[in-house]
Design a protein around this motif. Structure first.
Motif, PDB file in Angstrom:
ATOM      1  N   ARG A 260       0.845  -1.183   0.000  1.00 54.85           N
ATOM      2  CA  ARG A 260       0.000   0.000   0.000  1.00 54.85           C
ATOM      3  C   ARG A 260       0.889   1.244   0.000  1.00 54.85           C
ATOM      4  N   ILE A 261       0.494   2.264  -0.740  1.00 53.54           N
ATOM      5  CA  ILE A 261       1.259   3.498  -0.719  1.00 53.54           C
ATOM      6  C   ILE A 261       1.101   4.146   0.655  1.00 53.54           C
ATOM      7  N   SER A 262       2.099   4.897   1.049  1.00 46.96           N
ATOM      8  CA  SER A 262       2.045   5.560   2.351  1.00 46.96           C
ATOM      9  C   SER A 262       1.036   6.697   2.307  1.00 46.96           C
ATOM     10  N   GLU A 263       0.629   7.148   3.485  1.00 46.83           N
ATOM     11  CA  GLU A 263      -0.296   8.274   3.552  1.00 46.83           C
ATOM     12  C   GLU A 263       0.324   9.534   2.972  1.00 46.83           C
ATOM     13  N   ASP A 264       1.647   9.681   3.130  1.00 49.67           N
ATOM     14  CA  ASP A 264       2.329  10.850   2.573  1.00 49.67           C
ATOM     15  C   ASP A 264       2.268  10.835   1.046  1.00 49.67           C
ATOM     16  N   VAL A 265       2.496   9.665   0.452  1.00 54.96           N
ATOM     17  CA  VAL A 265       2.440   9.552  -1.007  1.00 54.96           C
ATOM     18  C   VAL A 265       1.011   9.791  -1.490  1.00 54.96           C
ATOM     19  N   GLU A 266       0.050   9.215  -0.788  1.00 57.38           N
ATOM     20  CA  GLU A 266      -1.351   9.413  -1.151  1.00 57.38           C
ATOM     21  C   GLU A 266      -1.722  10.897  -1.081  1.00 57.38           C
ATOM     22  N   ARG A 267      -1.271  11.545  -0.040  1.00 59.64           N
ATOM     23  CA  ARG A 267      -1.569  12.973   0.126  1.00 59.64           C
ATOM     24  C   ARG A 267      -0.921  13.788  -0.995  1.00 59.64           C
ATOM     25  N   ALA A 268       0.289  13.416  -1.376  1.00 62.67           N
ATOM     26  CA  ALA A 268       0.984  14.129  -2.445  1.00 62.67           C
ATOM     27  C   ALA A 268       0.234  13.978  -3.772  1.00 62.67           C
ATOM     28  N   ILE A 269      -0.257  12.783  -4.044  1.00 62.47           N
ATOM     29  CA  ILE A 269      -1.027  12.556  -5.279  1.00 62.47           C
ATOM     30  C   ILE A 269      -2.277  13.424  -5.282  1.00 62.47           C
ATOM     31  N   LEU A 270      -2.955  13.498  -4.140  1.00 59.56           N
ATOM     32  CA  LEU A 270      -4.176  14.300  -4.052  1.00 59.56           C
ATOM     33  C   LEU A 270      -3.863  15.790  -4.203  1.00 59.56           C
ATOM     34  N   GLN A 271      -2.771  16.248  -3.589  1.00 59.96           N
ATOM     35  CA  GLN A 271      -2.389  17.649  -3.723  1.00 59.96           C
ATOM     36  C   GLN A 271      -2.111  18.006  -5.181  1.00 59.96           C
ATOM     37  N   GLU A 272      -1.398  17.119  -5.869  1.00 59.36           N
ATOM     38  CA  GLU A 272      -1.079  17.363  -7.274  1.00 59.36           C
ATOM     39  C   GLU A 272      -2.333  17.294  -8.147  1.00 59.36           C
ATOM     40  N   THR A 273      -3.244  16.427  -7.794  1.00 59.40           N
ATOM     41  CA  THR A 273      -4.511  16.344  -8.531  1.00 59.40           C
ATOM     42  C   THR A 273      -5.246  17.668  -8.457  1.00 59.40           C
ATOM     43  N   ARG A 274      -5.259  18.260  -7.274  1.00 54.11           N
ATOM     44  CA  ARG A 274      -5.926  19.557  -7.104  1.00 54.11           C
ATOM     45  C   ARG A 274      -5.228  20.645  -7.926  1.00 54.11           C
ATOM     46  N   ARG A 275      -3.919  20.510  -8.081  1.00 52.42           N
ATOM     47  CA  ARG A 275      -3.161  21.500  -8.852  1.00 52.42           C
ATOM     48  C   ARG A 275      -3.461  21.414 -10.353  1.00 52.42           C
ATOM     49  N   ILE A 276      -3.621  20.213 -10.881  1.00 52.74           N
ATOM     50  CA  ILE A 276      -3.689  20.048 -12.340  1.00 52.74           C
ATOM     51  C   ILE A 276      -5.112  19.973 -12.885  1.00 52.74           C
ATOM     52  N   ALA A 277      -6.125  19.855 -12.017  1.00 53.24           N
ATOM     53  CA  ALA A 277      -7.494  19.667 -12.521  1.00 53.24           C
ATOM     54  C   ALA A 277      -8.505  20.481 -11.727  1.00 53.24           C
ATOM     55  N   ARG A 278      -9.521  20.983 -12.433  1.00 52.12           N
ATOM     56  CA  ARG A 278     -10.571  21.768 -11.776  1.00 52.12           C
ATOM     57  C   ARG A 278     -11.564  20.877 -11.032  1.00 52.12           C
ATOM     58  N   ARG A 279     -11.771  19.683 -11.545  1.00 52.73           N
ATOM     59  CA  ARG A 279     -12.639  18.705 -10.888  1.00 52.73           C
ATOM     60  C   ARG A 279     -11.899  17.385 -10.823  1.00 52.73           C
ATOM     61  N   ALA A 280     -12.335  16.517  -9.934  1.00 50.41           N
ATOM     62  CA  ALA A 280     -11.692  15.203  -9.830  1.00 50.41           C
ATOM     63  C   ALA A 280     -12.699  14.158  -9.380  1.00 50.41           C
ATOM     64  N   VAL A 281     -12.550  12.971  -9.932  1.00 51.48           N
ATOM     65  CA  VAL A 281     -13.248  11.798  -9.420  1.00 51.48           C
ATOM     66  C   VAL A 281     -12.172  10.898  -8.829  1.00 51.48           C
ATOM     67  N   ILE A 282     -12.244  10.697  -7.522  1.00 48.84           N
ATOM     68  CA  ILE A 282     -11.184  10.008  -6.801  1.00 48.84           C
ATOM     69  C   ILE A 282     -11.704   8.688  -6.252  1.00 48.84           C
ATOM     70  N   ILE A 283     -10.971   7.634  -6.542  1.00 47.37           N
ATOM     71  CA  ILE A 283     -11.351   6.284  -6.127  1.00 47.37           C
ATOM     72  C   ILE A 283     -10.335   5.808  -5.096  1.00 47.37           C
ATOM     73  N   SER A 284     -10.818   5.339  -3.959  1.00 51.05           N
ATOM     74  CA  SER A 284      -9.918   4.886  -2.899  1.00 51.05           C
ATOM     75  C   SER A 284     -10.494   3.645  -2.225  1.00 51.05           C
ATOM     76  N   HIS A 285      -9.642   2.918  -1.529  1.00 43.09           N
ATOM     77  CA  HIS A 285     -10.071   1.698  -0.850  1.00 43.09           C
ATOM     78  C   HIS A 285     -10.620   1.983   0.544  1.00 43.09           C
ATOM     79  N   ARG A 286     -10.611   3.259   0.950  1.00 47.15           N
ATOM     80  CA  ARG A 286     -11.151   3.641   2.257  1.00 47.15           C
ATOM     81  C   ARG A 286     -11.778   5.033   2.125  1.00 47.15           C
ATOM     82  N   LYS A 287     -12.540   5.425   3.117  1.00 43.63           N
ATOM     83  CA  LYS A 287     -13.147   6.744   3.110  1.00 43.63           C
ATOM     84  C   LYS A 287     -12.077   7.797   3.389  1.00 43.63           C
ATOM     85  N   ILE A 288     -11.992   8.785   2.523  1.00 44.24           N
ATOM     86  CA  ILE A 288     -10.948   9.808   2.685  1.00 44.24           C
ATOM     87  C   ILE A 288     -11.544  11.219   2.635  1.00 44.24           C
ATOM     88  N   GLU A 289     -12.826  11.362   2.971  1.00 49.21           N
ATOM     89  CA  GLU A 289     -13.466  12.668   2.896  1.00 49.21           C
ATOM     90  C   GLU A 289     -12.758  13.709   3.766  1.00 49.21           C
TER      91      GLU A 289
END
Length: 319
Positions: A260-289
């Protein structure tokens, strides 16, 4: 996809494990929330039923009536021209009450009664036109009929596969949730793996590019696209190196039962997603709201897709 003043009737079905996914996809595609407990809905939006893994049929009503007799009177005005063949098909998914179920022989009788007044040549085997006959909201409707060709089933078996990749059906629904109307929309899947989302999206005319930090995965995605006769850009590299911006990103956060990727790596992916896209559909194996909110995402809607008793994919639509 297009909107018109005409209303269309769609039938649909889903397994209970994907009920919320089905509802969210249909709401995105058709602009109306499916009624609870009914397999049919009305929408002003015209789409090909094969866009969705859940839509079964579409009827474009041209005749309607409170009774079958009223509808038949209207159907008598339909003229198809010389040599055009047709058949009338009773649509089994409807909103008739359980006690009002119409048996097989009566269905055939109704088809014949309606078909008898249409000016054209009946052909039940290879008709040029099919008319759907359906009951909805205590009225009868008749109109051109189209069914789902289950395109996604042809994509289920790929030359390059991965055990935890999204099922083609789920990938297609997610692509529709992200991009219900492809016109003018640019999308990215920055963690594309072997390209399950890319294949479904590109097959529906969605302008999407793929990227994966694993060069072997990116190559697998390219091979899968080519296998299905699809084109599309797939690059190898980290999401941090993406310099373009997109209308929407589809992100299936990397995960498997061994690593499993670390929480830091997961957070980095999400931060970059927010940078490159106006909207996102995010799929995860746990609730991350909570994590999404901390990063500045606003969750508009969410759903789940289950696999067996223990594995759940959580899908969040964010701005």
């Amino acid at each position: 996809m297009s909107s018109t003043k005409r209303n269309y009737l769609y039938t649909y079905a889903s397994h209970e494990d994907e009920e919320s996914l089905c509802r969210l996809e249909l709401t995105a595609l058709l602009g109306v929330e499916p009624p609870t407990g009914l397999p049919i809905l009305r929408s002003p939006v015209l789409i090909d039923p094969s866009r969705s893994p859940f839509i079964r049929e579409r009827i474009e009503p041209v005749c309607e009536g409170d009774t079958l007799e009223e509808l038949i009177a209207q159907a008598s005005r339909i003229s198809l021209g010389d040599g055009v063949t047709f058949k009338v098909l009773f649509v089994k998914k409807n909103d008739l009450a359980p006690g009002s179920k119409i048996e097989f022989e009566e269905q055939r009788r109704m088809e014949r009664a309606v078909g008898a007044v249409i000016r054209g040549r009946a052909d039940v085997h290879r008709p040029d036109r099919v008319f759907g006959l359906v009951a909805y909201e205590r009225r009868w409707y008749l109109g051109p009929y189209a069914d789902n060709q289950a395109v996604w089933l042809k994509h289920a078996k790929k030359p390059r596969e991965y055990s935890i990749a999204l099922p083609a059906r789920v990938a297609r629904a997610v692509a529709n949730i992200a991009v219900p109307n492809p016109d003018g929309i640019k999308a990215i899947d920055p963690c594309c793996g072997i390209g399950t989302v890319l294949v479904e999206a590109r097959s529906m005319g969605i302008d999407i590019v793929g990227r994966d930090i694993n060069p072997l995965a990116a190559q697998g995605a390219r091979e899968n696209l080519v296998h299905f006769g699809l084109s599309g850009e797939v690059s190898a590299g980290a999401i941090e190196d993406v310099r373009s911006t997109y209308d929407v990103a589809i992100v299936d956060l990397p995960y498997n039962h061994v690593t499993r990727i670390s929480e830091d790596v997961e957070r980095a992916i999400l931060q970059e997603t927010r940078r490159i896209a106006r909207r996102a559909v995010i799929i995860s194996h746990r609730k991350i709201e909570e994590e999404l909110a901390e990063l500045g995402f606003a969750v508009e809607s969410r759903c789940e897709s289950r696999k067996g008793a223990s594995f759940v994919r959580h899908i969040a639509v964010c701005r």
